[in-house]
Every structure is written in C-alpha cells, then in structure tokens.
Design an enzyme around this catalytic site. Sequence first.
Site, PDB file in Angstrom:
ATOM      1  N   GLY A  12      -9.786  -3.100 -13.846  1.00  0.00           N
ATOM      2  CA  GLY A  12      -8.376  -3.090 -13.443  1.00  0.00           C
ATOM      3  C   GLY A  12      -8.086  -4.384 -12.706  1.00  0.00           C
ATOM      4  O   GLY A  12      -7.996  -4.410 -11.475  1.00  0.00           O
ATOM      5  N   GLY A  14      -5.671  -6.132 -11.850  1.00  0.00           N
ATOM      6  CA  GLY A  14      -4.302  -6.331 -11.397  1.00  0.00           C
ATOM      7  C   GLY A  14      -4.307  -6.829  -9.963  1.00  0.00           C
ATOM      8  O   GLY A  14      -5.210  -7.584  -9.562  1.00  0.00           O
ATOM      9  N   ALA A 135      -0.889  -6.186  -1.976  1.00  0.00           N
ATOM     10  CA  ALA A 135      -1.087  -7.342  -2.856  1.00  0.00           C
ATOM     11  C   ALA A 135      -0.121  -7.237  -4.013  1.00  0.00           C
ATOM     12  O   ALA A 135       0.280  -6.142  -4.400  1.00  0.00           O
ATOM     13  CB  ALA A 135      -2.519  -7.359  -3.389  1.00  0.00           C
ATOM     14  N   ARG A 137       1.091  -9.329  -7.932  1.00  0.00           N
ATOM     15  CA  ARG A 137       0.646 -10.215  -9.006  1.00  0.00           C
ATOM     16  C   ARG A 137       1.859 -10.962  -9.513  1.00  0.00           C
ATOM     17  O   ARG A 137       2.618 -10.434 -10.315  1.00  0.00           O
ATOM     18  CB  ARG A 137       0.111  -9.298 -10.107  1.00  0.00           C
ATOM     19  CG  ARG A 137      -0.845  -9.885 -11.042  1.00  0.00           C
ATOM     20  CD  ARG A 137      -1.524  -8.826 -11.870  1.00  0.00           C
ATOM     21  NE  ARG A 137      -0.714  -7.708 -12.284  1.00  0.00           N
ATOM     22  CZ  ARG A 137      -0.783  -7.133 -13.477  1.00  0.00           C
ATOM     23  NH1 ARG A 137      -1.609  -7.599 -14.361  1.00  0.00           N
ATOM     24  NH2 ARG A 137      -0.038  -6.103 -13.780  1.00  0.00           N
ATOM     25  N   LYS A 186      -1.965  10.452   2.505  1.00  0.00           N
ATOM     26  CA  LYS A 186      -1.389   9.377   1.682  1.00  0.00           C
ATOM     27  C   LYS A 186      -0.625   9.983   0.497  1.00  0.00           C
ATOM     28  O   LYS A 186       0.445   9.490   0.112  1.00  0.00           O
ATOM     29  CB  LYS A 186      -2.536   8.464   1.198  1.00  0.00           C
ATOM     30  CG  LYS A 186      -2.114   7.342   0.277  1.00  0.00           C
ATOM     31  CD  LYS A 186      -1.443   6.200   1.014  1.00  0.00           C
ATOM     32  CE  LYS A 186      -1.330   4.960   0.158  1.00  0.00           C
ATOM     33  NZ  LYS A 186      -0.023   4.454  -0.085  1.00  0.00           N
ATOM     34  N   ASN A 190       3.301   9.349  -0.331  1.00  0.00           N
ATOM     35  CA  ASN A 190       3.785   8.871  -1.636  1.00  0.00           C
ATOM     36  C   ASN A 190       4.725   9.880  -2.299  1.00  0.00           C
ATOM     37  O   ASN A 190       5.697   9.484  -2.946  1.00  0.00           O
ATOM     38  CB  ASN A 190       2.606   8.543  -2.568  1.00  0.00           C
ATOM     39  CG  ASN A 190       1.868   7.275  -2.162  1.00  0.00           C
ATOM     40  OD1 ASN A 190       0.658   7.240  -2.063  1.00  0.00           O
ATOM     41  ND2 ASN A 190       2.608   6.201  -1.901  1.00  0.00           N
ATOM     42  N   ASN A 194       7.962   7.697  -2.902  1.00  0.00           N
ATOM     43  CA  ASN A 194       7.980   7.029  -4.214  1.00  0.00           C
ATOM     44  C   ASN A 194       9.005   7.584  -5.196  1.00  0.00           C
ATOM     45  O   ASN A 194       9.815   6.811  -5.741  1.00  0.00           O
ATOM     46  CB  ASN A 194       6.569   7.016  -4.828  1.00  0.00           C
ATOM     47  CG  ASN A 194       5.602   6.159  -4.032  1.00  0.00           C
ATOM     48  OD1 ASN A 194       5.774   6.001  -2.825  1.00  0.00           O
ATOM     49  ND2 ASN A 194       4.601   5.620  -4.668  1.00  0.00           N
ATOM     50  N   ASN A 204      12.503   1.213   0.296  1.00  0.00           N
ATOM     51  CA  ASN A 204      12.034   2.361   1.097  1.00  0.00           C
ATOM     52  C   ASN A 204      12.988   2.671   2.255  1.00  0.00           C
ATOM     53  O   ASN A 204      13.360   3.817   2.490  1.00  0.00           O
ATOM     54  CB  ASN A 204      10.631   2.097   1.650  1.00  0.00           C
ATOM     55  CG  ASN A 204       9.593   1.969   0.543  1.00  0.00           C
ATOM     56  OD1 ASN A 204       9.912   2.143  -0.632  1.00  0.00           O
ATOM     57  ND2 ASN A 204       8.356   1.660   0.903  1.00  0.00           N
ATOM     58  N   SER A 257       5.899   1.156  -5.329  1.00  0.00           N
ATOM     59  CA  SER A 257       5.195   0.884  -6.595  1.00  0.00           C
ATOM     60  C   SER A 257       5.825   1.692  -7.731  1.00  0.00           C
ATOM     61  O   SER A 257       5.900   1.216  -8.865  1.00  0.00           O
ATOM     62  CB  SER A 257       3.709   1.226  -6.465  1.00  0.00           C
ATOM     63  OG  SER A 257       3.542   2.549  -6.025  1.00  0.00           O
TER      64      SER A 257
HETATM   65  P1  NAD Z   1      -1.708  -3.320 -11.254  1.00  0.00           P
HETATM   66  O1  NAD Z   1      -0.836  -2.726 -12.302  1.00  0.00           O
HETATM   67  O2  NAD Z   1      -1.402  -4.652 -10.687  1.00  0.00           O
HETATM   68  O3  NAD Z   1      -3.216  -3.391 -11.812  1.00  0.00           O
HETATM   69  C1  NAD Z   1      -3.781  -2.471 -12.677  1.00  0.00           C
HETATM   70  C2  NAD Z   1      -4.582  -3.265 -13.706  1.00  0.00           C
HETATM   71  O4  NAD Z   1      -5.311  -2.361 -14.525  1.00  0.00           O
HETATM   72  C3  NAD Z   1      -3.699  -4.105 -14.645  1.00  0.00           C
HETATM   73  O5  NAD Z   1      -4.147  -5.451 -14.620  1.00  0.00           O
HETATM   74  C4  NAD Z   1      -3.954  -3.496 -16.016  1.00  0.00           C
HETATM   75  O6  NAD Z   1      -3.920  -4.432 -17.074  1.00  0.00           O
HETATM   76  C5  NAD Z   1      -5.358  -2.947 -15.814  1.00  0.00           C
HETATM   77  N1  NAD Z   1      -5.702  -1.939 -16.820  1.00  0.00           N
HETATM   78  C6  NAD Z   1      -4.961  -0.883 -17.254  1.00  0.00           C
HETATM   79  N2  NAD Z   1      -5.613  -0.227 -18.241  1.00  0.00           N
HETATM   80  C7  NAD Z   1      -6.780  -0.881 -18.440  1.00  0.00           C
HETATM   81  C8  NAD Z   1      -7.872  -0.717 -19.332  1.00  0.00           C
HETATM   82  N3  NAD Z   1      -7.882   0.267 -20.224  1.00  0.00           N
HETATM   83  N4  NAD Z   1      -8.912  -1.562 -19.254  1.00  0.00           N
HETATM   84  C9  NAD Z   1      -8.920  -2.579 -18.359  1.00  0.00           C
HETATM   85  N5  NAD Z   1      -7.908  -2.810 -17.478  1.00  0.00           N
HETATM   86  C10 NAD Z   1      -6.854  -1.973 -17.528  1.00  0.00           C
HETATM   87  O7  NAD Z   1      -1.822  -2.228 -10.103  1.00  0.00           O
HETATM   88  P2  NAD Z   1      -2.210  -2.467  -8.564  1.00  0.00           P
HETATM   89  O8  NAD Z   1      -0.999  -2.815  -7.799  1.00  0.00           O
HETATM   90  O9  NAD Z   1      -3.407  -3.358  -8.491  1.00  0.00           O
HETATM   91  O10 NAD Z   1      -2.591  -0.986  -8.135  1.00  0.00           O
HETATM   92  C11 NAD Z   1      -3.844  -0.395  -8.432  1.00  0.00           C
HETATM   93  C12 NAD Z   1      -3.904   0.938  -7.688  1.00  0.00           C
HETATM   94  O11 NAD Z   1      -3.865   0.687  -6.278  1.00  0.00           O
HETATM   95  C13 NAD Z   1      -2.686   1.854  -7.961  1.00  0.00           C
HETATM   96  O12 NAD Z   1      -3.090   3.192  -7.910  1.00  0.00           O
HETATM   97  C14 NAD Z   1      -1.740   1.536  -6.788  1.00  0.00           C
HETATM   98  O13 NAD Z   1      -0.856   2.605  -6.527  1.00  0.00           O
HETATM   99  C15 NAD Z   1      -2.763   1.350  -5.676  1.00  0.00           C
HETATM  100  N6  NAD Z   1      -2.322   0.534  -4.542  1.00  0.00           N
HETATM  101  C16 NAD Z   1      -1.765  -0.706  -4.764  1.00  0.00           C
HETATM  102  C17 NAD Z   1      -1.387  -1.480  -3.660  1.00  0.00           C
HETATM  103  C18 NAD Z   1      -0.817  -2.869  -3.821  1.00  0.00           C
HETATM  104  O14 NAD Z   1      -0.449  -3.479  -2.811  1.00  0.00           O
HETATM  105  N7  NAD Z   1      -0.726  -3.404  -5.034  1.00  0.00           N
HETATM  106  C19 NAD Z   1      -1.589  -0.988  -2.359  1.00  0.00           C
HETATM  107  C20 NAD Z   1      -2.160   0.268  -2.190  1.00  0.00           C
HETATM  108  C21 NAD Z   1      -2.535   1.013  -3.295  1.00  0.00           C
HETATM  109  O1  KPL Z   2       2.188   3.286  -1.174  1.00  0.00           O
HETATM  110  C1  KPL Z   2       3.362   2.956  -1.271  1.00  0.00           C
HETATM  111  C2  KPL Z   2       3.830   2.609  -2.635  1.00  0.00           C
HETATM  112  O2  KPL Z   2       4.818   1.905  -2.790  1.00  0.00           O
HETATM  113  O3  KPL Z   2       3.154   3.074  -3.582  1.00  0.00           O
HETATM  114  C3  KPL Z   2       4.284   2.997  -0.072  1.00  0.00           C
HETATM  115  C4  KPL Z   2       3.486   3.483   1.131  1.00  0.00           C
HETATM  116  C5  KPL Z   2       5.429   3.931  -0.351  1.00  0.00           C
HETATM  117  C6  KPL Z   2       4.788   1.631   0.313  1.00  0.00           C
HETATM  118  O4  KPL Z   2       5.762   1.129  -0.544  1.00  0.00           O
END
Ligand code: NAD
Ligand code: KPL
Length: 304
Positions: A12, A14, A135, A137, A186, A190, A194, A204, A257
């Site tokens: 993943g 991302g 984070a 992208r 958490k 959400n 969300n 939010n 998200s």
């Molecule tokens: P994202 O969409 O940026 O990244 C997910 C990645 O998985 C993508 O690059 C996608 O191409 C890849 N992917 C999907 N299917 C795939 C496969 N079959 N094989 C290989 N790669 C594959 O998502 P994210 O923001 O990095 O979030 C990841 C998780 O973390 C989610 O559950 C999100 O809710 C959680 N999260 C994100 C943040 C944040 O700040 N981004 C913070 C807290 C929690």
């Molecule tokens: O986890 C979040 C999300 O966007 O998925 C919150 C805590 C709601 C922050 O935006």
Amino acid sequence: MTSHRSHWHILGAGAIGSLWASYAVKHDLPTTLLLRSDERLSQFKMAGGILATLAGSAELLPLAAESCEQNGPPIARLLLTTKAPDSLSAVASISPRLASGACVVLLQNGLGVREELLKLRPDLQCYHAVTTEGAFRPAPFQVVHAGRGRTLLGGGSNDKALARELSVGPLVVTPDPNIEQALWRKLIINCAINPLTALYRCRNGELLDNPQALQQLHGVIDEALCLAPHLQLGDVFDGLREQVLDVVANTALNRSSMLQDIESGRRSEIDYITGYLCRVAEQHGIAMPINRQLLEQLKALPGQ
Ligand code: NAD
Ligand code: KPL
C-alpha cells in the site's frame, strides 16, 4: 550495526505506506515497497523513488520496491497500509510469498480486515496499529508528512518488538496491550465524523455549524454508547463524546478521508467503519437507525 533489524515489506504505497517507507530508509530499517503491478513498478523506477517532504523540504528517496505480480523472497514482516476495502485482494496477491506465521501489522482506519485476512490465511499473526500521523500524496510516488501524531500497536505476543522495529525517526510506535480500546475509540470517532462530512460535503469543523449534522453526530455517539456494556472492553467509551468533539475542533479544517474518497470517486472505507459498527450492533440485538441510515446513504453514492 543495523544488520540484525528485521526486513519489512510495505503493501500500500500511498500516503501512510510511503511515509513509513521514507523514514525507514532514512533510519536504516530494511524495507521494500510492494507495488500492485509490473507497470506501477516501472513507473516508480522512472520516478526514481519517492519524493518525500518530511520536515519542510522535499528529497528523492530511492526506496527498494517490488511488484506484487512477481514472485520474490519470502515475506516475514508485512506492514499493510492499503485502504480497508483493498486489503484482502492486496494480501491475496502476495499470499504465496507470505511466510507461514508471518507478522502482519494492519495500519488502517476501520475494523473487520483482520477477520477477513485470517479467513484467507489462518496462520498469520495479525496486529493492529492506530495512528494519528497525518500524510498526503500530492502526486503518485510523492508524500508529505503533514502532521505529527502518535501510533499505538497491539494484538499479539510480539507487540513490543514490532513497535520498536516500526519506530523510525519521529514516527514513534508504542505497544498498547489494550489496543482494542484504542481501535474502538477511533472507530466511533470515524463513525461520527467521516460519513457526515462526506454527505454534507463539508470540512470536519463545519459539522459544528450545521444543526442537523450536529444532531446526527450526537445520535451516532448515543447509539454507539448503547453498545458499550456489550463489548466487555471496560470503560472504553468513557469521555467519548468529548473526545469526538475535540477531534472535530482540532481537525476543523480537514477534509475527512471519506469526503476525499467520495469526491474522487474512490470506494470509501464505510463498510469497515459504520458498516462494522452496525454489524456488531446487530449481533448484540441493538438497533442503530441513525448509523444504518448513514451507511445506506453513503452506499447509495456513485462509485460506492
Ligand atoms: P492511500 O489511498 O494514499 O494509499 C493506499 C495505497 O494502497 C494506494 O497507493 C493504492 O494504490 C494501494 N493499493 C490498493 N490496492 C492495492 C493492491 N492490490 N496492491 C498494492 N497496493 C494497493 O491511503 P492512505 O491515506 O495512505 O491511508 C491508508 C490507511 O491509513 C487508510 O485506512 C486510512 O484511513 C488510514 N489513515 C490515513 C491517514 C493519513 O493521514 N493519510 C491517517 C490515519 C489513518
Ligand atoms: O481519521 C480521520 C479521517 O479523516 O479519516 C479524522 C480523524 C476524521 C480526521 O479527518
């Protein structure tokens, strides 16, 4: 000096996966990104790695990467950072490489993926991690570390070692023997924020200015509180309403998200957030009309 460190694969690539991979390479944790296809791997090689903005300035980090379509050495440690709905198919695609009894850390929002993975591969040791790191992208193979947070990890007998290994640079991972509590808190946060931000297409903080949305937000929490006595997780929901309101206030300018997923036509994590809550409530014979309605409204949106 670091040769004793375990090798991690990150599935993943991302925002969160690239964030961990970037700090890992800078702090000598042997790590390989797993990209979905040979085509993605060639694009990654053309880009020269991940362009990471970790503390203000961007740098190109030439990370190791492999394609999920190719065989390769066995994987003993996997950090899973796909969105919840993509997890099962992603892990299935590398299952032949996953060593028997491999440790898999699910670093994701929502619940329910662990059960799905264990049906596919009962031998896996699945751990959960919950993070408040932020984070995003800006483009493929780029990541910006937008907000510092903290990460808890638990769910098995190896919590401490795994948390130590995944603590890289400022990403501090703390073992938590009560990870279920953190996951449920958490999850409810959400569930409250969300779907409403996605349905009202708002940031939010704007939930607080919309009387109808605010009433629904409190309704989501009221229904979740009814479940507390059935979960045998101690005082897991104490102070939850205040915590939800704090998160709304502290992330007032965020676009959740789920809102981002809906706006870009990607499948959202609703089945693993509100959907999970509704499934557990049903098992306990508890009605959740407000959550169920939000679930149905979300699932009726295009692309869901
Ligand atoms: P994202 O969409 O940026 O990244 C997910 C990645 O998985 C993508 O690059 C996608 O191409 C890849 N992917 C999907 N299917 C795939 C496969 N079959 N094989 C290989 N790669 C594959 O998502 P994210 O923001 O990095 O979030 C990841 C998780 O973390 C989610 O559950 C999100 O809710 C959680 N999260 C994100 C943040 C944040 O700040 N981004 C913070 C807290 C929690
Ligand atoms: O986890 C979040 C999300 O966007 O998925 C919150 C805590 C709601 C922050 O935006």
